[in-house]
Design an enzyme around this catalytic site. Structure first.
Site, mmCIF file in Angstrom:
data_model
loop_
_atom_site.group_PDB
_atom_site.id
_atom_site.type_symbol
_atom_site.label_atom_id
_atom_site.label_comp_id
_atom_site.label_asym_id
_atom_site.label_seq_id
_atom_site.Cartn_x
_atom_site.Cartn_y
_atom_site.Cartn_z
ATOM 1 C CE LYS A 22 -1.794 1.750 3.919
ATOM 2 N NZ LYS A 22 -1.668 3.188 4.100
ATOM 3 C CG ASN A 23 2.612 2.688 3.521
ATOM 4 O OD1 ASN A 23 1.419 2.965 3.378
ATOM 5 N ND2 ASN A 23 3.199 2.589 4.712
ATOM 6 C CB CYS A 126 -4.032 11.986 12.126
ATOM 7 S SG CYS A 126 -3.668 10.274 11.884
ATOM 8 N NE ARG A 131 0.726 10.265 10.453
ATOM 9 C CZ ARG A 131 0.368 9.139 9.850
ATOM 10 N NH1 ARG A 131 -0.733 8.521 10.201
ATOM 11 N NH2 ARG A 131 1.103 8.634 8.887
ATOM 12 N N PRO A 132 2.091 16.669 11.462
ATOM 13 C CG PRO A 132 3.902 17.905 12.262
ATOM 14 C CD PRO A 132 3.132 16.648 12.493
ATOM 15 C CG ASP A 316 3.260 1.506 9.437
ATOM 16 O OD1 ASP A 316 2.879 2.345 10.268
ATOM 17 O OD2 ASP A 316 3.388 1.768 8.216
ATOM 18 N NE ARG A 408 -7.243 4.327 5.701
ATOM 19 C CZ ARG A 408 -6.348 4.965 6.445
ATOM 20 N NH1 ARG A 408 -6.531 5.103 7.735
ATOM 21 N NH2 ARG A 408 -5.274 5.490 5.892
#
Ligand code: UD1
Length: 429
Positions: A22-23, A126, A131-132, A316, A408
């Site tokens: 996915k990433n 989030c 998470r900027p 992750d 997702r």
């Protein structure tokens, strides 16, 4: 809203095909915006995030054709996408999209590089921390983009095109590195990216960009050099296997016992996680077909792990490892250094009988004899799958609610697991 019901206690035996990552898929699809020619991507996983990005790109005017099944293909073979961004009709990415998937913010880089302007909503809060996007903006500024922030939107302009420059990230960022690579590929002159993320998905995207005519050296290391080119062309690229999905199923079989072949998995993509799982008692062997993971007999040994950027232990896989450690013979410690507040799975694992204490970024997990099934709530992608892993080993029934998070990032999770002996089913509605 769909739920997943799991009755624990079955060992896992059989073969699980590992999907495309996915990433890598998301930035590869976004890279299609850099060219007016067709980018063909093979081994694209069927995931909700991929479908959402198709819609987001469609909003910019991108046409995507999805190949149907070919003779001889199994249901698990990835999709092939033919992506054409010949006519970009809109350079705005609205809040309703970007707020649903952070990675869609990355369209800002190819849009400003090719079209000279982009207006992209800030992603907003989030579930796993603030998470900027400050470092992504810093990278674009270093390449000469003018940035305005107006009513929740980041507006990037480079009327005469971007110019190569030096980007030194104060902190390793995957999204920042993707953004810098895409923008620098079409900038005039040379860009040097220092303290770049080394994740395999960065190297995969750079590989694809090079096939499109970019000149990128050093991707996969902390120093990347990009010679900008005036135009990129079409290409064909196969998405690399998903190392997080690989690690997740490896943890699952380490938890339940049994023997799984993780087809297409590559050990070099997750060596740190393999080392940890071996220390915990999993037997892992590389074969021509993929990775074989087994645990027979002996219990799970406790471990001490700190998450860090690649090649370290990935954030992750932190939640999944924690699920495994809930049944270890002793006390484990897991420290999360990448994201604040990425311990939302802890309270839910505790509902299953786990003994976990949190002290800031460090979790202490005291192994218990058995977990017991209970209703739990999925909170984010990786947290949800950690609950599935725990439930597979728990006594009795667990109902995992809000499984859209799983969809997702995990392709046909319940099919893959039930084919290997798990008692798991999706309840629709
Ligand atoms: C990507 C992955 C995600 C993974 C993460 C870390 C994708 C689609 N997502 O997310 O699955 O968990 O890498 O491996 O590939 N940061 C800033 N300012 C910025 C950008 C980031 O401070 O402008 C911080 C973040 O808050 C975080 C750290 O940098 O603490 C790393 O984030 P980053 O590597 O950028 O994560 P993502 O690219 O969003």
């Amino acid at each position: 809203m769909d739920r997943i019901r799991i009755t624990g206690g079955q060992k896992l035996h059989g073969t699980i095909p590992i999907s495309g990552a996915k990433n890598a898929t998301l930035p590869l699809m976004i890279a299609s915006l850099l060219t007016d020619q067709i980018l063909i991507l093979d081994n694209v996983p069927r995931l909700a995030d991929v479908a959402l990005l198709q819609r987001i790109l469609g909003n910019h005017g991108v046409d995507i054709m999805v190949n149907g099944k070919r003779p001889g293909e199994t249901q698990y073979d990835g999709q092939t996408l033919h992506i054409s961004a010949a006519n970009i009709i809109d350079t705005t990415a609205p809040y309703e999209f970007v707020s649903r998937m952070r990675a869609s913010f990355w369209v800002i880089a190819p849009l400003v590089a090719r079209m000279g302007e982009a207006k992209v909503s800030m992603p907003g809060g989030c579930a796993i921390g603030t998470r900027p996007v400050d470092l992504l903006i810093m990278a674009l500024t270093a390449l000469g983009a003018e940035i305005d922030i107006d009513r929740g939107y980041v507006i990037a302009r480079a009327t005469n095109g971007l110019k190569g420059g030096e980007i030194r990230f104060p902190k390793v960022t995957v999204g920042g590195t993707h953004t810098a690579l895409m923008a620098a590929s079409l900038a005039r002159g040379t860009t040097v990216i220092e303290n770049a993320a080394c994740e395999p998905e960065i190297a995969d995207v750079a590989d694809c960009l090079n096939k499109m005519g970019a000149s990128i050296h050093g991707a996969g290391t902390a120093r990347i050099v990009v010679e900008g080119v005036p135009k990129l062309s079409g290409a064909r690229h196969r998405v690399l296997p998903d190392r997080i999905e690989t690690g997740t199923y490896a943890m699952a079989v380490a938890m339940t016992g049994g023997d799984l072949l993780l087809e297409n998995a590559r050990a070099d993509l997750l060596q740190a996680a393999i080392d940890v799982m071996r220390a915990a008692g999993a037997e892992i062997t590389e074969t021509n077909a993929g990775l074989r993971v087994a645990r027979n007999g002996a219990g799970i040994a406790p471990v001490e792990v700190t998450t860090s950027p690649f090649p370290g232990f990935p954030t992750d896989l932190q939640a999944q490892l924690m699920a495994l450690m809930t049944c270890a013979k002793g006390t484990s410690h897991i420290t999360e250094t990448i994201f604040e507040n990425r311990f939302m799975h802890v309270q839910e694992l505790v509902r299953l009988g786990a003994r976990i204490q949190l002290d800031g970024e460090r979790a202490t997990i005291e192994g218990v004899e058995t977990l017991k099934g209970a209703p739990v709530m999925a909170t984010d992608l990786r947290a949800s799958v950690s609950l599935v892993i725990a439930a597979l080993a728990a006594e009795g029934e667990t109902m995992v609610n809000r499984v859209y998070h799983l969809d997702r990032g995990f392709e046909r999770l319940e099919d893959k697991l039930s084919a290997c002996g798990a008692t798991i089913e999706r309840i629709s509605g």
